[in-house]
Scaffold this motif. Structure first.
Motif, mmCIF file in Angstrom:
data_model
loop_
_atom_site.group_PDB
_atom_site.id
_atom_site.type_symbol
_atom_site.label_atom_id
_atom_site.label_comp_id
_atom_site.label_asym_id
_atom_site.label_seq_id
_atom_site.Cartn_x
_atom_site.Cartn_y
_atom_site.Cartn_z
ATOM 1 N N GLY A 32 32.208 7.496 -13.235
ATOM 2 C CA GLY A 32 31.728 7.305 -14.803
ATOM 3 C C GLY A 32 31.524 8.881 -14.828
ATOM 4 O O GLY A 32 31.693 9.631 -14.658
ATOM 5 N N GLY B 214 28.682 5.067 -15.157
ATOM 6 C CA GLY B 214 29.076 6.063 -12.948
ATOM 7 C C GLY B 214 27.369 5.293 -11.783
ATOM 8 O O GLY B 214 26.001 5.103 -12.934
ATOM 9 N N HIS C 2 38.535 7.978 -15.231
ATOM 10 C CA HIS C 2 36.827 7.265 -15.499
ATOM 11 C C HIS C 2 37.208 6.238 -17.261
ATOM 12 O O HIS C 2 36.381 5.794 -17.071
ATOM 13 C CB HIS C 2 35.220 9.077 -15.827
#
Length: 715
Positions: free
Chosen positions: A578, A607, A592
């Motif tokens: 992410g 992330g 992402h």
């Protein structure tokens, strides 16, 4: 690309307008008090019930007291049968001090001693038992009679009440005791003894008053004759002539005016007027263009005509040359008017100078005359010193002689009169107790409970520095309130999917208010932050993104809280990659982005948690990401980390258009919130406003707003 450039609304101007709006809608003080009382209803109820119970118990356990009342009348003047003044002056009863003196005498220890002796209270078993008065000291020895009378008098005074009836000469004498008959006897005896003591004072007189007056009259008669003779002789010798004199009611000279003083007064008045005229003339002459020049009607007419011609001349010059015939004619007329005005001003100025010279000569002549009269008056004043001495001596002797002669004639029959104090109503045996009064005590308990409740609520409000309502936040922070979100018990995603839920309506209202924060509607890119965690920040960011997407606009939600990411947990996703991955160098942005399962909008997970998120956010890649997503989406919403203790939120605020601040009702203290906002302002971030979450709708005016629709549907 960032949103902190000149193409957007200037942040200082926007914040100034927000602060002005917030200050202009301050919550009324009484409404703040009412909300505080509502928040502490239970505390108030406990205090009020406790005070009422204590008041009832105190009333039930208190000893019954009986009050007997006797009413007397105190006249301002005693009835004088002989119609002559007594030894004590009658005007003593015409002042307020007279009544205060009588009230003091009613409360005096000497009157209490008289009542004690009359009723023989020191030996009355009913009195001693009623007040539990001990006739023995601490060692068991019998107290002497003087000490017992002193204790009895103090006890009587402590149980006595003197109540004057306002606007009259009536006075109530009230005595309270546990025995009704004892109260009845003492109240009546007090009134009787007060009348008797007043009579004793009135008929006390000095035995040698008449002989003293006879001796003084003989001496004063001789002195009066000598002083008047000396006064007339001295006035004839010094030629002192009085044109007027004033005397008081007793014939004494209070002021005399001589012929010379009258002449001096007239000259002095005339000199004052001449001096004023000279000063006025001097002011007009030395002030340049005098007031006469300015106010002269003829000159003003010429000036007005010149101004009109000058305006017309200036208008011609805008179209023609100065040598144009019409322009030359106007110029000639203007020159002629200037010459006429200058000549008129010189004539008026010459008149002012002539007026000044005449005023000066008149003033000097009056000064010379006044000086001559002053010298004559000073000489006469020296002569009047001895004259006044003779005058005062004669007046004093005459006054003393007349006063003593009148008193000598009246003193033989003075004192023949009726008492100025009379009993209006004698006391009766009380039929019931006067105290304790249950109704009065309960009212007092209610009053005490109200005061204690108010003080307790005030103390609790001072101790509690949290913000509980949108109005509190607006008043304390000077910040616009974009919305108020009710407290949510269930799943926030289910509440948002239900278009009729109060949470969904609340976020729609917040979205509408947010669209008014900028000139172009809903901000293109903004971050959602709060003071601390668990204030509803992530839920609000997701709800705003969902609400914006309902307008048919493309929106993406970025989870930038890399210290405690939560967006993926709301939807049960895996936070494998992410934002942290992209900031660390991964350029696969599209990989992402994930679609939202509840609406037509996308998500960007946080992330993996990095060791130091601030280092990643301080680079250029976050600005590049926001710029890229802004081209692809209509709106970019960033779920930022809390501000307290970290710099992450400040770094994010630098790359977006502004900040939406989340406030938990009753959450963070106002000092911490203000400190976080100050950090944003120091970073030159724009704060669009605040959204208050977890709001208790019972203590806020917003409850009606969110129940109106459902109420109407039920109807």
């Amino acid at each position: 690309m960032t949103y902190n450039d000149a193409s957007l609304v200037d942040r200082s101007e926007l914040f100034s307008s927000q602060e002005t709006v917030a200050q202009g809608s301050k919550t009324p003080l009484l409404l703040n008090y009412w909300r505080a009382f509502q928040r502490h209803k239970l505390v108030i109820a406990v205090i009020m019930i406790a005070c009422l119970i204590l008041g009832f118990l105190a009333t039930s356990l208190a000893e019954r007291q009986f009050t007997a009342t006797a009413t007397i009348e105190i006249s301002r003047q005693q009835q004088n049968v002989a119609n002559v003044e007594a030894v004590q002056p009658e005007d003593a009863g015409e002042t307020a001090e007279f009544y205060q003196t009588q009230y003091g005498l009613l409360r005096s220890r000497s009157l209490a001693d008289r009542v004690t002796r009359r009723l023989n209270l020191t030996s009355d078993p009913v009195f001693l038992s009623a007040f539990d008065l001990n006739v023995a000291d601490e060692n068991g020895n019998e107290v002497d009679n003087a000490e017992l009378r002193r204790r009895t008098a103090n006890l009587l005074l402590s149980q006595l009440q003197v109540e004057p009836l306002r606007g009259s000469g009536l006075v109530d004498i009230e005595f309270e005791s546990p025995d009704p008959e004892l109260s009845y006897r003492i109240a009546n005896s007090w009134a009787d003894e007060f009348i008797a003591s007043n009579q004793d004072r009135r008929f006390a007189s000095t035995s040698g008053a008449r002989e003293f007056l006879e001796q003084r009259l003989a001496d004063l008669r001789s002195r009066l004759e000598d002083s008047e003779r000396q006064l007339v002789t001295y006035a004839r010798q010094r030629e002192i002539i009085n044109v007027s004199s004033e005397r008081d009611g007793e014939g004494n000279a209070t002021s005399e005016r001589s012929l010379i003083s009258a002449e001096l007064e007239a000259l002095n008045n005339e000199l004052g007027r001449a001096t004023a005229a000279r000063i006025a003339a001097r002011s007009e002459m030395s002030a340049g263009p005098s007031r006469a020049v300015v106010e002269n009607s003829a000159l003003n007419s010429l000036r007005q005509r010149r101004a009109e011609l000058a305006a017309e001349y200036a208008n011609l010059l805008t179209r023609f040359e100065p040598e144009y015939p019409d322009a030359r004619a106007l110029k000639s007329q203007i020159d002629e008017l200037d010459s006429a005005i200058a000549s008129g001003e010189r004539r008026v100025t010459q008149v002012s100078a002539t007026n000044y010279e005449q005023a000066l000569q008149r003033e000097r002549a009056l000064q010379a005359q006044l000086q001559d009269v002053k010298e004559q008056l000073l000489q006469q004043q020296s002569d009047r010193i001895q004259y006044n001495i003779f005058q005062r001596d004669a007046d004093t002797n005459r006054q003393l002689y007349d006063a003593l002669l009148q008193r000598y004639k009246e003193i033989g029959v003075a004192g023949v009169g009726v008492s100025s104090i009379a009993i209006v109503d004698r006391a009766e045996i009380p039929r019931g107790p006067s105290s304790p009064n249950l109704l009065l005590n309960m009212l007092l308990a209610t009053l005490v409970g109200s005061v204690l409740s108010g003080l307790t609520v005030l103390a609790l409000e001072q101790i509690d520095q949290t913000l509980k309502t949108p109005e509190d936040a607006r008043d304390a922070l000077n910040l616009p309130i974009l919305g108020a979100i009710p407290e949510l018990d269930g799943d926030p995603i289910e509440a948002l999917e239900d278009v009729k839920s109060v949470q969904s309506e609340a976020y729609l209202n917040a979205r509408t208010n947010l669209s008014l924060a900028t000139e172009h509607g809903i901000p293109k890119a903004f971050t959602v932050t709060s003071t601390r965690q668990s204030e509803g920040k992530s839920t609000s960011a997701m709800a705003l993104c969902h609400s914006i997407a309902k307008l048919g606009r493309r929106a993406v939600l970025i989870d930038a809280d890399m210290r405690n990411p939560s967006i993926h947990r709301m939807f049960g996703g895996e936070n494998v990659h992410g934002l942290s991955s992209y900031l660390a160098g991964d350029n696969e942005v599209d990989a992402h982005i994930k679609p939202s399962p509840i609406g037509d909008w996308d998500m960007f997970y946080a992330g993996p948690i990095p060791p130091n998120p601030s280092d990643l956010l301080s680079g250029e890649r976050l600005s590049m990401l926001v710029s890229y997503l802004s081209k692809r989406y209509d709106h970019v919403i960033i779920d930022g980390p809390p501000l307290l203790g970290f710099a992450d939120g400040l770094l994010i605020a630098q790359v977006v258009e502004g900040v939406v601040y989340i406030l938990e009702a009753g959450g963070a203290k106002s000092g911490a919130i203000q400190s976080s906002l100050d950090r944003l302002y120091q970073a030159r971030a724009t704060v669009f406003g605040a959204i208050m979450t977890k709001l208790n709708m019972d203590s806020s005016d917003y409850s009606y707003q969110y129940t109106y629709g459902s109420d109407a549907e039920r109807d």
